[in-house]
Motif scaffolding. Sequence first.
Motif, PDB file in Angstrom:
ATOM      1  N   ASN A  79      -5.166  -1.701   5.128  1.00 39.24           N
ATOM      2  CA  ASN A  79      -5.131  -1.549   3.670  1.00 39.24           C
ATOM      3  C   ASN A  79      -6.021  -2.605   3.023  1.00 39.24           C
ATOM      4  OD1 ASN A  79      -1.543  -0.989   3.716  1.00 39.24           O
ATOM      5  ND2 ASN A  79      -3.163   0.515   3.892  1.00 39.24           N
ATOM      6  N   GLU A  80      -5.846  -3.851   3.494  1.00 38.93           N
ATOM      7  CA  GLU A  80      -6.605  -4.964   2.905  1.00 38.93           C
ATOM      8  C   GLU A  80      -8.100  -4.796   3.138  1.00 38.93           C
ATOM      9  OE1 GLU A  80      -2.985  -8.225   3.463  1.00 38.93           O
ATOM     10  OE2 GLU A  80      -4.835  -8.464   4.603  1.00 38.93           O
ATOM     11  N   ASP A  81      -8.470  -4.428   4.366  1.00 40.12           N
ATOM     12  CA  ASP A  81      -9.889  -4.214   4.659  1.00 40.12           C
ATOM     13  C   ASP A  81     -10.468  -3.125   3.770  1.00 40.12           C
ATOM     14  OD1 ASP A  81      -9.567  -6.079   6.640  1.00 40.12           O
ATOM     15  OD2 ASP A  81      -9.546  -4.639   8.293  1.00 40.12           O
ATOM     16  N   GLY A  82      -9.622  -2.143   3.429  1.00 41.20           N
ATOM     17  CA  GLY A  82     -10.075  -1.029   2.594  1.00 41.20           C
ATOM     18  C   GLY A  82     -10.104  -1.364   1.112  1.00 41.20           C
ATOM     19  N   GLY A  83      -9.661  -2.564   0.729  1.00 40.80           N
ATOM     20  CA  GLY A  83      -9.794  -2.984  -0.662  1.00 40.80           C
ATOM     21  C   GLY A  83      -8.490  -3.038  -1.431  1.00 40.80           C
ATOM     22  N   VAL A  84      -7.349  -2.749  -0.761  1.00 37.10           N
ATOM     23  CA  VAL A  84      -6.058  -2.832  -1.444  1.00 37.10           C
ATOM     24  C   VAL A  84      -5.560  -4.278  -1.317  1.00 37.10           C
ATOM     25  CG1 VAL A  84      -3.713  -1.935  -1.560  1.00 37.10           C
ATOM     26  CG2 VAL A  84      -5.582  -0.424  -0.868  1.00 37.10           C
ATOM     27  N   THR A  85      -5.346  -4.944  -2.450  1.00 39.82           N
ATOM     28  CA  THR A  85      -5.054  -6.380  -2.436  1.00 39.82           C
ATOM     29  C   THR A  85      -3.565  -6.685  -2.437  1.00 39.82           C
ATOM     30  OG1 THR A  85      -7.105  -6.714  -3.665  1.00 39.82           O
ATOM     31  CG2 THR A  85      -5.585  -8.569  -3.594  1.00 39.82           C
ATOM     32  N   THR A  86      -2.779  -5.937  -3.227  1.00 43.00           N
ATOM     33  CA  THR A  86      -1.359  -6.281  -3.388  1.00 43.00           C
ATOM     34  C   THR A  86      -0.473  -5.045  -3.201  1.00 43.00           C
ATOM     35  OG1 THR A  86      -1.198  -5.816  -5.754  1.00 43.00           O
ATOM     36  CG2 THR A  86      -2.009  -7.998  -5.130  1.00 43.00           C
ATOM     37  N   VAL A  87       0.807  -5.318  -2.973  1.00 44.81           N
ATOM     38  CA  VAL A  87       1.762  -4.230  -2.755  1.00 44.81           C
ATOM     39  C   VAL A  87       1.926  -3.397  -4.038  1.00 44.81           C
ATOM     40  CG1 VAL A  87       3.836  -5.593  -3.299  1.00 44.81           C
ATOM     41  CG2 VAL A  87       3.989  -3.704  -1.683  1.00 44.81           C
ATOM     42  N   ALA A  88       1.806  -4.055  -5.201  1.00 43.01           N
ATOM     43  CA  ALA A  88       1.904  -3.308  -6.460  1.00 43.01           C
ATOM     44  C   ALA A  88       0.716  -2.368  -6.625  1.00 43.01           C
ATOM     45  CB  ALA A  88       1.977  -4.281  -7.638  1.00 43.01           C
ATOM     46  N   GLU A  89      -0.463  -2.836  -6.210  1.00 47.91           N
ATOM     47  CA  GLU A  89      -1.659  -1.983  -6.286  1.00 47.91           C
ATOM     48  C   GLU A  89      -1.497  -0.759  -5.386  1.00 47.91           C
ATOM     49  OE1 GLU A  89      -5.190  -4.024  -5.036  1.00 47.91           O
ATOM     50  OE2 GLU A  89      -6.512  -2.349  -5.521  1.00 47.91           O
ATOM     51  N   LYS A  90      -0.959  -0.993  -4.194  1.00 55.89           N
ATOM     52  CA  LYS A  90      -0.735   0.109  -3.262  1.00 55.89           C
ATOM     53  C   LYS A  90       0.282   1.096  -3.848  1.00 55.89           C
ATOM     54  CE  LYS A  90       0.411   0.997   1.576  1.00 55.89           C
ATOM     55  NZ  LYS A  90       0.796   0.422   2.857  1.00 55.89           N
ATOM     56  N   ALA A  91       1.351   0.550  -4.454  1.00 55.22           N
ATOM     57  CA  ALA A  91       2.400   1.396  -5.026  1.00 55.22           C
ATOM     58  C   ALA A  91       1.859   2.251  -6.169  1.00 55.22           C
ATOM     59  CB  ALA A  91       3.557   0.534  -5.524  1.00 55.22           C
ATOM     60  N   LEU A  92       1.086   1.636  -7.062  1.00 54.12           N
ATOM     61  CA  LEU A  92       0.577   2.363  -8.224  1.00 54.12           C
ATOM     62  C   LEU A  92      -0.384   3.469  -7.792  1.00 54.12           C
ATOM     63  CD1 LEU A  92       0.088  -0.723 -10.531  1.00 54.12           C
ATOM     64  CD2 LEU A  92       1.702   1.145 -10.929  1.00 54.12           C
ATOM     65  N   GLY A  93      -1.186   3.188  -6.745  1.00 49.81           N
ATOM     66  CA  GLY A  93      -2.078   4.229  -6.218  1.00 49.81           C
ATOM     67  C   GLY A  93      -1.293   5.292  -5.475  1.00 49.81           C
ATOM     68  N   GLY A  94      -0.198   4.861  -4.819  1.00 52.64           N
ATOM     69  CA  GLY A  94       0.603   5.780  -4.006  1.00 52.64           C
ATOM     70  C   GLY A  94       1.388   6.785  -4.827  1.00 52.64           C
ATOM     71  N   ILE A  95       1.929   6.334  -5.965  1.00 49.35           N
ATOM     72  CA  ILE A  95       2.797   7.254  -6.722  1.00 49.35           C
ATOM     73  C   ILE A  95       2.009   8.357  -7.419  1.00 49.35           C
ATOM     74  CG2 ILE A  95       4.661   5.580  -7.066  1.00 49.35           C
ATOM     75  CD1 ILE A  95       3.656   5.326 -10.008  1.00 49.35           C
TER      76      ILE A  95
END
Lengths: 389, 95
Positions: free
Chosen positions: A243-259
Motif C-alpha cells: 500500500n505504502e509503495d503504491g502511494g497510500v500514506t495513512t490508514v484514514a487515506e486507505k479507508a476513505l479510498g476504500g469506502i
Amino acid sequence: MAAGEIFQGYRRERGLPGVRNVVAIIPSVFCANTVARRIADQVAGTIAFCHPVGCSQVGLDLELTARGLKGLGANPNLYGTVVVGLGCERLRPRELAEGIAAAGKPVEMVVIQEEGDTLRAIEKGVALAGRMAEEAGRQQREPFPLSELALGLKCGGTDATSGIAANPALGWVSDRLVAAGGTAIFTEVTELIGAEQILAGRGTSPQVSGEILTTIGAMEQRLAAATAGAEFKHRSALISPGNEDGGVTTVAEKALGGITKAGTGPISGVLGYGQYPAGSGLYLLDCVGHDGEAVTGLVASGCQLVVFTTGRGTPTGFPGVPVIKITGNSATFTRMRFNLDFDAGPIVAGASIAEMGAVLFAKVLSVASGEPARAELLGHDELFCITRI
Amino acid sequence: MAKALKIDSRDNCAVVLDDVRQGDRVEVRTEAGIVSLNAGSAIAFGHKIALAALAADQPIIKYGAEIGRASAAIPAGAWIHLHNVTCRRGREGRG
C-alpha cells in the motif's frame, strides 16, 4: 424483464438463486479434511471446503466457526452439502448439518467414526455426493431480476488508483444494484478506521448509525489491544508495505479510498459474521480485512458473487463463488492480464465513473449468468478462510 | 508534461498519474480546470503532491477529508508521504 435487468441463475427452494450450482463437501472438523477431499476428488461438480478448525475451540471462537460453516452451507451457489464429521469434535456434525438444512438445502452426513474408517467413510460419501451432484446437474438456469442478486464488495492490494478508479466504479455498480432492489455487502472493518463518521452519516436510522460507530470502534480497540505491547510496536501498521509503495500514506487515506466501493447510498444495517441480510439494500458486515476471512464472511452472509478491486494485483479466488477482479491501474492490468477481469484504468485517464461503471455492471451480470471469472478459470480457491478470535 | 488529479475540491494534495522527476512541470486536473506547478522532488505514480504550502500540523486533505497531518512544513509541489505525515491511528508504533 429487460436485458441488463436480469441474470440467469439456479432456482432454490428458499432464498436467492445460485449463480453457480455446486455440491459442497464440508468437514465439521479438520480431522475430516482428507476424507472430504477424496470424496470431492471422485465426484465431478463437488467442492471440498477444507479448513483448520472445528475442535479445541471455545466460546466466540467456536461460535464463529459454526456460524461461518453454516452460512457457507446456506450460500445460494450451493445446491446442497455433504457434511463429513469425525464423531468426537466440538462442532458436532449434526449441528452443522441441521444448521444448513434450516436454510432449505439438501444435506447428507457422513461420520467417520460411525462408518468405521477412512475407506468406508469415503465410499459412503461418494455415493451420497454422487446422487446429489446428479440432481444438481439436472437443473437449468432461469432468468431472475436484479433484486435476487447479493454482491460482495472487497478490495485488496490497494494502491492510489483504487480510490480514484476501481472503487468508485464498483461503488457505481453497488448503487445501481441497490437502486434496482438488489443487495450489496461491504466489510473489512479493520480498514474503515478513519471513515466511521462518514459511514455513520449514511445509516438509515439512528440505530444503524450507532451500530456502525460501535462496530468500527470495537475493531479499533481490539487492534489497539493486540498491538499494545512494546514487542509488537513494529507490527502495528494497519497498511501493508505494498500500500505504502503504491502511494497510500495513512490508514484514514486507505479507508476513505476504500469506502467509495460501497457507493453513496444509505446503509441499511450491520451484519454479524454468518448472518444473512433481512432484506435488500447496502449492508456492512462485521469482519476483519484479511482477504480470505472477509470474502469467506461475504459468502457466509449469502453473497453469490464478489467484486474485488486491486491496484497492486492479486490472483486469489473462492471455490464455488465467482470473484471478479478489477483494477484501476492499467499497468497492473497489462502485467497480470490473465488474473484480472476488468480494467477501470480509463477513469484515471479521464473516462467517467458512470461510463465505466455501466460496463462493469454488464460484466457482473454476465459472470452471474455463467461466464467464468478469471479466478475460476485458473482454479484459484485460496480465499476460503474461517475467521478466528 | 506529467499529469495529476485533485480528487475533491476541498483537497490540498493531488495524486500524480505519471512518474515525476524533480523539477518537472505537473498539470493537475482540478474542479477549476488545469493548474500547473513544479515538482519539488521525484514523485512516483500514485503518490501525492502538495498543491499549496502546508504548515506543520496542518491537516492533509484527500477525498475531501483529513488523512493525516503534516509532521513539518511542506512546500507546494513537494512529495507527501510517510516522511512528512503523521497519523496516530492504525500505526501506534510509527506515528
